[in-house]
Design a protein around this motif. Structure first.
Motif, PDB file in Angstrom:
ATOM      1  N   LEU A  13       0.835  -1.206   0.000  1.00 35.18           N
ATOM      2  CA  LEU A  13       0.000   0.000   0.000  1.00 35.18           C
ATOM      3  C   LEU A  13       0.869   1.256   0.000  1.00 35.18           C
ATOM      4  N   ALA A  14       2.007   1.190   0.700  1.00 32.69           N
ATOM      5  CA  ALA A  14       2.912   2.349   0.728  1.00 32.69           C
ATOM      6  C   ALA A  14       3.486   2.606  -0.658  1.00 32.69           C
ATOM      7  N   VAL A  15       3.860   1.527  -1.375  1.00 32.54           N
ATOM      8  CA  VAL A  15       4.399   1.677  -2.733  1.00 32.54           C
ATOM      9  C   VAL A  15       3.332   2.271  -3.655  1.00 32.54           C
ATOM     10  N   ALA A  16       2.103   1.776  -3.557  1.00 39.55           N
ATOM     11  CA  ALA A  16       1.007   2.295  -4.392  1.00 39.55           C
ATOM     12  C   ALA A  16       0.763   3.769  -4.100  1.00 39.55           C
ATOM     13  N   SER A  17       0.788   4.116  -2.822  1.00 32.47           N
ATOM     14  CA  SER A  17       0.542   5.490  -2.398  1.00 32.47           C
ATOM     15  C   SER A  17       1.626   6.420  -2.943  1.00 32.47           C
ATOM     16  N   PHE A  18       2.888   5.985  -2.823  1.00 30.49           N
ATOM     17  CA  PHE A  18       3.985   6.837  -3.292  1.00 30.49           C
ATOM     18  C   PHE A  18       4.009   6.913  -4.821  1.00 30.49           C
ATOM     19  N   ALA A  19       3.609   5.817  -5.481  1.00 27.81           N
ATOM     20  CA  ALA A  19       3.555   5.829  -6.950  1.00 27.81           C
ATOM     21  C   ALA A  19       2.608   6.919  -7.441  1.00 27.81           C
TER      22      ALA A  19
ATOM     23  N   GLN B  87       1.212  -1.160  14.557  1.00 25.53           N
ATOM     24  CA  GLN B  87       0.659  -1.351  13.213  1.00 25.53           C
ATOM     25  C   GLN B  87      -0.004  -0.078  12.700  1.00 25.53           C
ATOM     26  N   ALA B  88      -0.778   0.567  13.579  1.00 28.56           N
ATOM     27  CA  ALA B  88      -1.467   1.797  13.175  1.00 28.56           C
ATOM     28  C   ALA B  88      -0.466   2.888  12.817  1.00 28.56           C
ATOM     29  N   VAL B  89       0.580   3.043  13.631  1.00 29.39           N
ATOM     30  CA  VAL B  89       1.575   4.093  13.377  1.00 29.39           C
ATOM     31  C   VAL B  89       2.388   3.777  12.118  1.00 29.39           C
ATOM     32  N   LEU B  90       2.739   2.491  11.912  1.00 29.59           N
ATOM     33  CA  LEU B  90       3.453   2.099  10.695  1.00 29.59           C
ATOM     34  C   LEU B  90       2.624   2.441   9.456  1.00 29.59           C
ATOM     35  N   MET B  91       1.345   2.172   9.522  1.00 30.14           N
ATOM     36  CA  MET B  91       0.474   2.454   8.391  1.00 30.14           C
ATOM     37  C   MET B  91       0.452   3.954   8.103  1.00 30.14           C
ATOM     38  N   SER B  92       0.353   4.766   9.156  1.00 30.35           N
ATOM     39  CA  SER B  92       0.289   6.212   8.959  1.00 30.35           C
ATOM     40  C   SER B  92       1.596   6.785   8.427  1.00 30.35           C
ATOM     41  N   THR B  93       2.734   6.241   8.886  1.00 29.74           N
ATOM     42  CA  THR B  93       4.012   6.797   8.447  1.00 29.74           C
ATOM     43  C   THR B  93       4.391   6.306   7.049  1.00 29.74           C
ATOM     44  N   LEU B  94       3.949   5.107   6.649  1.00 19.57           N
ATOM     45  CA  LEU B  94       4.354   4.567   5.352  1.00 19.57           C
ATOM     46  C   LEU B  94       3.339   4.878   4.255  1.00 19.57           C
ATOM     47  N   VAL B  95       2.059   4.656   4.524  1.00 23.37           N
ATOM     48  CA  VAL B  95       1.036   4.894   3.496  1.00 23.37           C
ATOM     49  C   VAL B  95       0.708   6.384   3.437  1.00 23.37           C
ATOM     50  N   TYR B  96       0.578   7.017   4.596  1.00 22.00           N
ATOM     51  CA  TYR B  96       0.390   8.468   4.718  1.00 22.00           C
ATOM     52  C   TYR B  96      -0.715   8.990   3.807  1.00 22.00           C
ATOM     53  N   SER B  99      -7.680   9.045   3.601  1.00 19.96           N
ATOM     54  CA  SER B  99      -8.817   8.378   2.972  1.00 19.96           C
ATOM     55  C   SER B  99      -8.461   6.939   2.612  1.00 19.96           C
ATOM     56  N   ALA B 100      -7.240   6.714   2.099  1.00 18.72           N
ATOM     57  CA  ALA B 100      -6.831   5.367   1.706  1.00 18.72           C
ATOM     58  C   ALA B 100      -6.716   4.450   2.924  1.00 18.72           C
ATOM     59  N   GLN B 101      -6.194   4.999   4.032  1.00 22.05           N
ATOM     60  CA  GLN B 101      -6.049   4.182   5.239  1.00 22.05           C
ATOM     61  C   GLN B 101      -7.406   3.826   5.843  1.00 22.05           C
ATOM     62  N   LEU B 102      -8.346   4.775   5.801  1.00 23.26           N
ATOM     63  CA  LEU B 102      -9.687   4.480   6.314  1.00 23.26           C
ATOM     64  C   LEU B 102     -10.353   3.420   5.457  1.00 23.26           C
ATOM     65  N   GLY B 149      11.515  13.425  -2.064  1.00 25.91           N
ATOM     66  CA  GLY B 149      11.283  13.561  -0.625  1.00 25.91           C
ATOM     67  C   GLY B 149      10.126  14.503  -0.349  1.00 25.91           C
ATOM     68  N   THR B 150      10.093  15.615  -1.105  1.00 25.37           N
ATOM     69  CA  THR B 150       9.004  16.582  -0.951  1.00 25.37           C
ATOM     70  C   THR B 150       7.682  15.971  -1.382  1.00 25.37           C
ATOM     71  N   LEU B 151       7.701  15.217  -2.495  1.00 26.60           N
ATOM     72  CA  LEU B 151       6.465  14.587  -2.978  1.00 26.60           C
ATOM     73  C   LEU B 151       5.939  13.578  -1.970  1.00 26.60           C
ATOM     74  N   PHE B 152       6.854  12.850  -1.308  1.00 28.14           N
ATOM     75  CA  PHE B 152       6.426  11.869  -0.307  1.00 28.14           C
ATOM     76  C   PHE B 152       5.628  12.541   0.811  1.00 28.14           C
ATOM     77  N   LEU B 153       6.023  13.772   1.168  1.00 24.05           N
ATOM     78  CA  LEU B 153       5.386  14.473   2.287  1.00 24.05           C
ATOM     79  C   LEU B 153       4.129  15.233   1.874  1.00 24.05           C
ATOM     80  N   THR B 154       3.855  15.285   0.562  1.00 26.65           N
ATOM     81  CA  THR B 154       2.744  16.111   0.088  1.00 26.65           C
ATOM     82  C   THR B 154       1.388  15.521   0.471  1.00 26.65           C
TER      83      THR B 154
END
Lengths: 100, 272
Positions: A13-19, B87-96, B99-102, B149-154
């Motif tokens: 999901l992280a890869v999809a999100s960043f893509a 698990q919740a924090v990992l999801m928030s920091t990686l998927v960020y 709406s997608a996480q919910l 890096g900037t795009l990741f944080l957007t």
């Protein structure tokens, strides 16, 4: 420790999100940004926000519609997105409480 | 309040990656004003400065407060779905992506459900394709590390804020990075706090917390309104959103609204 199954899902999901985040930026390398393309891109933020709001407004539930109205009023008066959103939450919460 | 409308288009033709990159390197230690002071004359110079990062970080604080709350909402809901704190924090920091996480919580976080999960994340985040495209002129001259890096944080909020800043003449991409950081940190912290508080909030719906994203989007829409030229794209995107929302599940209506708004915006554009 999270198990391998969870880590597989979250990594995918992280890869999809960043893509998605990087994809549009990369695509524009090959697209020349003319004034017309820029006009299109500038119309996107408002359009996307409308896309998020419209289903809630179209559902026609009174608390939500009243809350959107409150958001608009507070935004016009104070120009602060957070205060406007909080006003909207307050109206929704009050409306739902009254409905019970 | 003019947000996205006041930028001259001429600079776009002159931005070339290499030139802007050199500009960024030379002015890395400059104060933000050094480049911003030129913007009315030569708005093609993009930079990435520490002062810009600070400025973005400070300017995004009103958004950060709401992200903290939204993160807490996700934390509460993640707890209710049986995810551990880590698990919740990992999801928030990686998927960020709120709406997608919910949506992922609603589908179920397990490899057996990976295809629908991936599709949901791609659909709900497709709007970031448009955000990233809009950032090309600003980030195109940066180093890959700074740009990606900037795009990741957007996120939605800081992107809208930064586009307003760009329209007002700011060419310091540090603003984008700093404002992104100001949203990323509270998103993770909010998730942590929300998950720990999960057992104390009996009904997030009663507090209207599920309405957070919609209320915030409405506030941004009101702030982003430029004037008469917005009526056509706005009406078309609203219509598209309603139609697609009735026809297709998932986040398609948001994607449709963005694409239709962009198309109508381009169609209504008159070359000066």
């Amino acid at each position: 420790m999270p198990d391998a199954d969870f880590m597989t899902v979250v990594t995918a999901l992280a890869v999809a999100s960043f893509a998605c985040r990087a994809g549009g930026f990369m695509m524009m390398r090959f697209v020349r940004i003319t004034p017309r393309v820029e006009a299109a891109l500038k119309a996107v933020p408002l359009a996307v926000m409308i896309g998020i709001v419209v289903p809630a407004a179209a559902a026609g539930n009174l608390p939500e519609v009243a809350a959107l109205f409150a958001v608009g009023v507070v935004m016009k008066l104070l120009g602060n997105e957070f205060l406007a959103a909080v006003a909207g939450l307050a109206v929704v919460a009050a409306g739902r409480w009254l409905a019970f | 309040m003019p947000l996205f409308g006041l930028v001259s288009c001429r600079w776009i033709m002159t931005v070339s990656g290499r030139c802007a990159e050199g500009c960024g390197d030379n002015s890395r230690n400059d104060f933000r004003g050094a480049c911003a002071g030129h913007h009315s004359m030569s708005s093609n110079r993009t930079t990435f400065s520490r002062a810009g990062i600070r400025h973005g970080f400070v300017m995004a604080q009103p958004l950060a407060a709401s992200v903290l709350l939204y993160g807490a909402v996700f934390g509460v809901l993640a707890g209710e779905s049986g995810l551990s704190t880590l698990q919740a924090v990992l999801m928030s920091t990686l998927v960020y992506s709120g709406s997608a996480q919910l949506a992922a919580l609603q589908i179920g976080v397990t490899t057996a459900l990976l295809p629908p999960l991936l599709l949901a994340v791609l659909l709900l985040n497709a709007r970031y394709l448009l955000y990233g495209a809009a950032l090309r002129p600003w980030l195109g001259g940066m180093s890959p590390a700074a740009a990606y890096g900037t795009l990741f944080l957007t996120g939605d909020g800081n992107w809208a804020l930064a586009m307003k800043e760009y329209a007002n003449g700011n060419r310091d991409a540090g603003f984008l990075f700093g404002s992104g950081l100001a949203m990323y940190a509270p998103w993770a912290l909010g998730t942590l706090g929300g998950h720990m508080l999960a057992s104390w909030v009996p009904d997030p719906r009663a507090l209207g917390l599920d309405f957070m994203l919609v209320a915030f989007a409405a506030a941004i829409a009101v702030g982003a309104w430029r004037g008469r030229e917005d009526w056509w794209p706005a009406a078309a995107s609203a219509l598209a959103a309603v139609l697609v929302y009735r026809l297709l599940p998932g986040g398609w209506h948001i994607v449709a609204a963005g694409i239709v708004g962009a198309a109508v915006g381009a169609w209504r554009h008159r070359d000066a």
